[in-house]
Design an enzyme around this catalytic site. Structure first.
Site, PDB file in Angstrom:
ATOM      1  CB  SER A 142      -0.943   0.019   1.209  1.00  0.00           C
ATOM      2  OG  SER A 142      -0.219   0.161   2.413  1.00  0.00           O
TER       3      SER A 142
ATOM      4  CE  LYS B  84      -2.777   2.213   4.810  1.00  0.00           C
ATOM      5  NZ  LYS B  84      -2.624   1.338   3.626  1.00  0.00           N
TER       6      LYS B  84
END
Length: 267
Positions: free
Chosen positions: A69, A124
């Site tokens: 990701s 993230k």
């Protein structure tokens, strides 16, 4: 497994035995008596566990990247270090902030406990801070109605789940002085509407086929993966509460598949 809790339990047990022996038991042994194993082993391990616990809780903590990701910034198999004090000193296990330091800034790579399952750590990039309005439409990101600079940086390909090559495009994104690369697949939709969850403060967001817009509530942050079309992030499961923050990722210290990544700073 809640490793910090296990580490704390080991620290309490070994430290308790060491203290009990120091205050009472050693005075009851005759000089020719050998320490029993249940005292010797905990006393030997206590200093090591204490050092590991303090380093991991207040200075740096290692993590392994399990998914793609954050490609191209972080690759599957990267071992990274996370600064535990940049965003404030927190009590271990309880994760309660006791000393304020810095607040997360847009563009920084942050590790946090997954809002839907705090036993899982996520990593993230911080895109929005409290009070911001984050908009992502037609593959372009805007913060408070100001478009974020995006420059083409060539094609990119990677292997997904070891089975197939993914061909996409790389772009350089600039935000608040931070420059980093993101992957954008123009053939993918901006957001998979069917995958959007019902999360706290969801009423702050609007979704449609062209993207979304979210007003970030106080005490929360909005995150996205650098692999924009291959990331489960705030678009789908919502905002990151301040008390879920673990720390700031800053260094890749190992990768068994690519030794050249050792020592790479995370931007």
């Amino acid at each position: 497994m809640n490793f910090p809790l296990v580490l704390l339990a080991l620290l309490v047990v070994t430290g308790g035995i060491w203290l009990l022996d120091y205050l009472i038991l050693r005075h009851q042994r005759t000089p020719d008596n050998v320490e029993p194993w249940w005292i010797e082993y905990p006393k030997s391990f206590f200093p090591i566990i204490l050092v590991v616990f303090c380093l991991r809780s207040f200075l740096v903590e290692p993590f392994k990247i399990p998914s793609g990701s954050m490609i191209p910034t972080l690759l599957v198999g990267d071992f990274i270090l996370v600064n535990k004090y940049t965003y404030g000193i927190r009590l271990p296990v309880a994760n309660l902030k006791i000393i304020n330091m810095n607040e997360p800034k847009r563009g920084e790579v942050m590790v946090f406990r997954f809002p839907e399952d705090p036993s899982i750590d996520y990593i993230k990039r911080v895109i929005g801070i409290p009070g911001d309005t984050v908009t992502y439409r037609n593959k372009h990101l805007s913060i408070n109605n100001v478009p974020i600079q995006l420059e083409p940086a060539g094609d990119y390909k990677y292997i997904e789940s070891g089975l197939a090559y993914i061909y996409t495009q790389r772009f350089k994104e600039s935000m608040d002085g931070n420059e980093y690369n993101v992957l954008i697949n123009q053939e993918m939709p901006d957001i998979q509407l069917s995958a959007v969850h019902h999360f706290p403060n969801r009423e702050n967001c609007t979704f449609d086929q062209t993207g979304f817009s979210c007003k970030i509530p106080e005490g929360n942050y909005f995150t996205l993966g650098d692999n924009r079309d291959g990331s489960s992030d705030s678009r789908y499961w919502g905002f990151v509460p301040e008390d879920h923050i673990v720390g700031k990722a800053f260094l890749i210290w190992w990768n068994f598949n690519d030794l050249s990544r050792i020592g790479t700073l995370i931007k």
